[in-house]
Design a protein around this motif. Structure first.
Motif, PDB file in Angstrom:
ATOM      1  N   GLY A  36       0.785  -1.230   0.000  1.00  0.00           N
ATOM      2  CA  GLY A  36       0.000   0.000   0.000  1.00  0.00           C
ATOM      3  C   GLY A  36       0.812   1.272   0.000  1.00  0.00           C
ATOM      4  N   CYS A  37       2.109   1.154   0.212  1.00  0.00           N
ATOM      5  CA  CYS A  37       2.997   2.308   0.166  1.00  0.00           C
ATOM      6  C   CYS A  37       4.001   2.119  -0.967  1.00  0.00           C
ATOM      7  CB  CYS A  37       3.750   2.472   1.489  1.00  0.00           C
ATOM      8  SG  CYS A  37       2.706   2.822   2.925  1.00  0.00           S
ATOM      9  N   SER A  38       4.582   3.220  -1.413  1.00  0.00           N
ATOM     10  CA  SER A  38       5.644   3.108  -2.407  1.00  0.00           C
ATOM     11  C   SER A  38       6.467   4.378  -2.416  1.00  0.00           C
ATOM     12  CB  SER A  38       5.071   2.843  -3.806  1.00  0.00           C
ATOM     13  OG  SER A  38       4.602   4.031  -4.409  1.00  0.00           O
ATOM     14  N   GLY A  39       7.661   4.249  -2.992  1.00  0.00           N
ATOM     15  CA  GLY A  39       8.530   5.396  -3.171  1.00  0.00           C
ATOM     16  C   GLY A  39       9.555   5.090  -4.245  1.00  0.00           C
ATOM     17  N   ILE A  40      10.036   6.129  -4.888  1.00  0.00           N
ATOM     18  CA  ILE A  40      11.077   5.988  -5.893  1.00  0.00           C
ATOM     19  C   ILE A  40      12.426   5.913  -5.175  1.00  0.00           C
ATOM     20  CG2 ILE A  40      12.190   7.004  -7.904  1.00  0.00           C
ATOM     21  CD1 ILE A  40       9.311   6.092  -8.394  1.00  0.00           C
ATOM     22  N   ILE A  41      13.207   4.899  -5.488  1.00  0.00           N
ATOM     23  CA  ILE A  41      14.526   4.744  -4.870  1.00  0.00           C
ATOM     24  C   ILE A  41      15.450   5.850  -5.379  1.00  0.00           C
ATOM     25  CG2 ILE A  41      16.548   3.247  -4.626  1.00  0.00           C
ATOM     26  CD1 ILE A  41      14.633   0.849  -5.038  1.00  0.00           C
ATOM     27  N   VAL A  42      15.997   6.630  -4.446  1.00  0.00           N
ATOM     28  CA  VAL A  42      16.869   7.746  -4.824  1.00  0.00           C
ATOM     29  C   VAL A  42      18.271   7.623  -4.241  1.00  0.00           C
ATOM     30  CG1 VAL A  42      14.969   9.362  -5.211  1.00  0.00           C
ATOM     31  CG2 VAL A  42      15.974   9.188  -2.925  1.00  0.00           C
ATOM     32  N   LEU A  58      14.090   6.957  -0.193  1.00  0.00           N
ATOM     33  CA  LEU A  58      12.998   6.935  -1.162  1.00  0.00           C
ATOM     34  C   LEU A  58      12.398   8.323  -1.300  1.00  0.00           C
ATOM     35  CD1 LEU A  58      10.921   3.827   0.078  1.00  0.00           C
ATOM     36  CD2 LEU A  58      12.676   3.836  -1.710  1.00  0.00           C
ATOM     37  N   ASP A  59      11.880   8.581  -2.476  1.00  0.00           N
ATOM     38  CA  ASP A  59      11.037   9.742  -2.741  1.00  0.00           C
ATOM     39  C   ASP A  59       9.599   9.228  -2.630  1.00  0.00           C
ATOM     40  OD1 ASP A  59       9.539  11.800  -3.864  1.00  0.00           O
ATOM     41  OD2 ASP A  59      11.015  12.247  -5.399  1.00  0.00           O
ATOM     42  N   PRO A  60       8.873   9.529  -1.542  1.00  0.00           N
ATOM     43  CA  PRO A  60       7.557   8.907  -1.290  1.00  0.00           C
ATOM     44  C   PRO A  60       6.539   9.209  -2.382  1.00  0.00           C
ATOM     45  CG  PRO A  60       8.379  10.027   0.673  1.00  0.00           C
ATOM     46  CD  PRO A  60       9.249  10.457  -0.468  1.00  0.00           C
ATOM     47  N   ARG A  61       5.732   8.195  -2.719  1.00  0.00           N
ATOM     48  CA  ARG A  61       4.714   8.353  -3.752  1.00  0.00           C
ATOM     49  C   ARG A  61       3.335   7.921  -3.286  1.00  0.00           C
ATOM     50  NH1 ARG A  61       7.275   9.798  -8.648  1.00  0.00           N
ATOM     51  NH2 ARG A  61       9.021  11.038  -7.857  1.00  0.00           N
ATOM     52  N   LEU A  62       3.186   6.716  -2.777  1.00  0.00           N
ATOM     53  CA  LEU A  62       1.882   6.194  -2.353  1.00  0.00           C
ATOM     54  C   LEU A  62       1.896   5.863  -0.868  1.00  0.00           C
ATOM     55  CD1 LEU A  62       1.142   3.711  -5.303  1.00  0.00           C
ATOM     56  CD2 LEU A  62       0.289   6.053  -5.031  1.00  0.00           C
ATOM     57  N   GLU A 109      -0.038   6.950   5.702  1.00  0.00           N
ATOM     58  CA  GLU A 109       0.449   5.878   6.579  1.00  0.00           C
ATOM     59  C   GLU A 109       1.903   6.114   6.981  1.00  0.00           C
ATOM     60  OE1 GLU A 109      -2.781   3.992   4.023  1.00  0.00           O
ATOM     61  OE2 GLU A 109      -1.203   5.485   3.769  1.00  0.00           O
ATOM     62  N   MET A 110       2.698   6.583   6.034  1.00  0.00           N
ATOM     63  CA  MET A 110       4.098   6.877   6.349  1.00  0.00           C
ATOM     64  C   MET A 110       4.200   7.968   7.409  1.00  0.00           C
ATOM     65  SD  MET A 110       6.053   6.919   2.668  1.00  0.00           S
ATOM     66  CE  MET A 110       5.728   5.706   1.393  1.00  0.00           C
ATOM     67  N   ARG A 111       3.392   8.990   7.276  1.00  0.00           N
ATOM     68  CA  ARG A 111       3.421  10.082   8.256  1.00  0.00           C
ATOM     69  C   ARG A 111       3.010   9.591   9.642  1.00  0.00           C
ATOM     70  NH1 ARG A 111       0.954  14.493   4.027  1.00  0.00           N
ATOM     71  NH2 ARG A 111       2.913  15.632   3.640  1.00  0.00           N
ATOM     72  N   GLN A 112       2.058   8.712   9.674  1.00  0.00           N
ATOM     73  CA  GLN A 112       1.609   8.181  10.964  1.00  0.00           C
ATOM     74  C   GLN A 112       2.696   7.332  11.618  1.00  0.00           C
ATOM     75  OE1 GLN A 112      -1.814   5.591  10.760  1.00  0.00           O
ATOM     76  NE2 GLN A 112      -2.369   5.991  12.876  1.00  0.00           N
ATOM     77  N   ARG A 113       3.335   6.477  10.826  1.00  0.00           N
ATOM     78  CA  ARG A 113       4.381   5.620  11.380  1.00  0.00           C
ATOM     79  C   ARG A 113       5.601   6.416  11.819  1.00  0.00           C
ATOM     80  NH1 ARG A 113       3.404   1.931   6.393  1.00  0.00           N
ATOM     81  NH2 ARG A 113       1.951   0.353   7.186  1.00  0.00           N
ATOM     82  N   ARG A 114       5.946   7.445  11.055  1.00  0.00           N
ATOM     83  CA  ARG A 114       7.139   8.237  11.354  1.00  0.00           C
ATOM     84  C   ARG A 114       6.850   9.372  12.328  1.00  0.00           C
ATOM     85  NH1 ARG A 114      11.377   8.895  11.542  1.00  0.00           N
ATOM     86  NH2 ARG A 114      11.997  10.531  10.087  1.00  0.00           N
ATOM     87  N   LEU A 150       7.572   2.450   5.902  1.00  0.00           N
ATOM     88  CA  LEU A 150       6.883   1.421   5.129  1.00  0.00           C
ATOM     89  C   LEU A 150       6.377   0.270   5.990  1.00  0.00           C
ATOM     90  CD1 LEU A 150       8.121   3.052   2.797  1.00  0.00           C
ATOM     91  CD2 LEU A 150       8.670   0.894   1.680  1.00  0.00           C
ATOM     92  N   GLY A 151       6.832   0.209   7.241  1.00  0.00           N
ATOM     93  CA  GLY A 151       6.430  -0.894   8.117  1.00  0.00           C
ATOM     94  C   GLY A 151       7.244  -2.150   7.898  1.00  0.00           C
ATOM     95  N   ILE A 152       8.494  -1.995   7.478  1.00  0.00           N
ATOM     96  CA  ILE A 152       9.376  -3.135   7.242  1.00  0.00           C
ATOM     97  C   ILE A 152      10.066  -3.521   8.538  1.00  0.00           C
ATOM     98  CG2 ILE A 152      11.471  -3.896   6.036  1.00  0.00           C
ATOM     99  CD1 ILE A 152      10.686  -2.044   3.729  1.00  0.00           C
TER     100      ILE A 152
END
Length: 200
Positions: A29-35, A98-102, A106-111, A130-132
């Motif tokens: 449910g989350c994604s980001g471009i690897i930078v 990562l450059d966050p995309r999706l 959820e990312m903001r809540q976890r971080r 990402l919850g990894i």
């Protein structure tokens, strides 16, 4: 956009680390471009886990290319790596930023952070966003066994890649094996800003 196949990871570890820049990491449910990535070679690299950890050597031997290698760093953060195997040089690639995309909410809540550049601008940050965690160690990120909702997708947008020295290590500190998307604001340490440790 197509998902990467195992063949992508059956090449030289330095080539794969560069080519991962601009790829989209998709994670439940989350994604980001690897930078930002860092390459660690199985042979000739004292900073790689395989130089000091029998468990890491066994992991490389027993898992297919493209498998997630997840470990707990300094008792604080989970770090997400990918196995490269079957090419000219095997190794592990740390996904550093990562450059966050999706899934940004959820990312903001976890971080517990609001600013986009605070979410995934470091390997520990992105794993938390990402919850990894440790339960994901050994997950195949390519091939038929890849879990639904996880994978690595190609991106149509070209990215200019620059290299630099790796961050936070005490051995092989001068290897220019960190790769970054040029001028991207989401990287952990800007190009040319890593300080070499003092030699005593």
């Amino acid at each position: 956009m197509a998902f990467l196949t195992p063949a992508f990871f059956q090449r030289d570890v330095l080539t794969v680390a560069q080519d991962l820049i601009g790829v989209e990491l998709v994670w439940l449910g989350c994604s980001g471009i690897i930078v930002e990535t860092e390459a660690y070679a199985v042979d000739g690299d004292p900073a790689c886990h395989t130089a000091s950890r029998p468990s890491a050597r066994a992991f490389v031997q027993n898992h297919p290319p493209g498998t997630a290698y997840v470990y707990f760093n300094y008792g604080m953060y989970w770090l997400f790596n990918l196995l490269v195997k079957g090419g000219s040089h095997d190794g592990l690639i740390l996904i550093r930023a990562l450059d966050p995309r999706l899934g940004i909410a959820e990312m903001r809540q976890r971080r517990q952070k609001e600013k986009l550049t605070d979410l995934c601008s470091g390997p520990g940050k992105l794993a938390l966003a990402l919850g990894i965690g440790g339960i994901h160690h050994g997950i195949p990120m390519t091939g038929r066994s890849r879990p639904s909702g996880c994978g690595l997708r190609t991106s149509p947008s070209p990215v200019e890649v620059v290299s630099d020295i790796r961050v936070g290590i005490s051995q092989a500190v001068d290897f220019p094996w960190r790769y970054l998307a040029r001028d991207n604001p989401h990287v952990s340490v800007k190009h040319g800003r890593v300080k070499l440790p003092s030699v005593k």
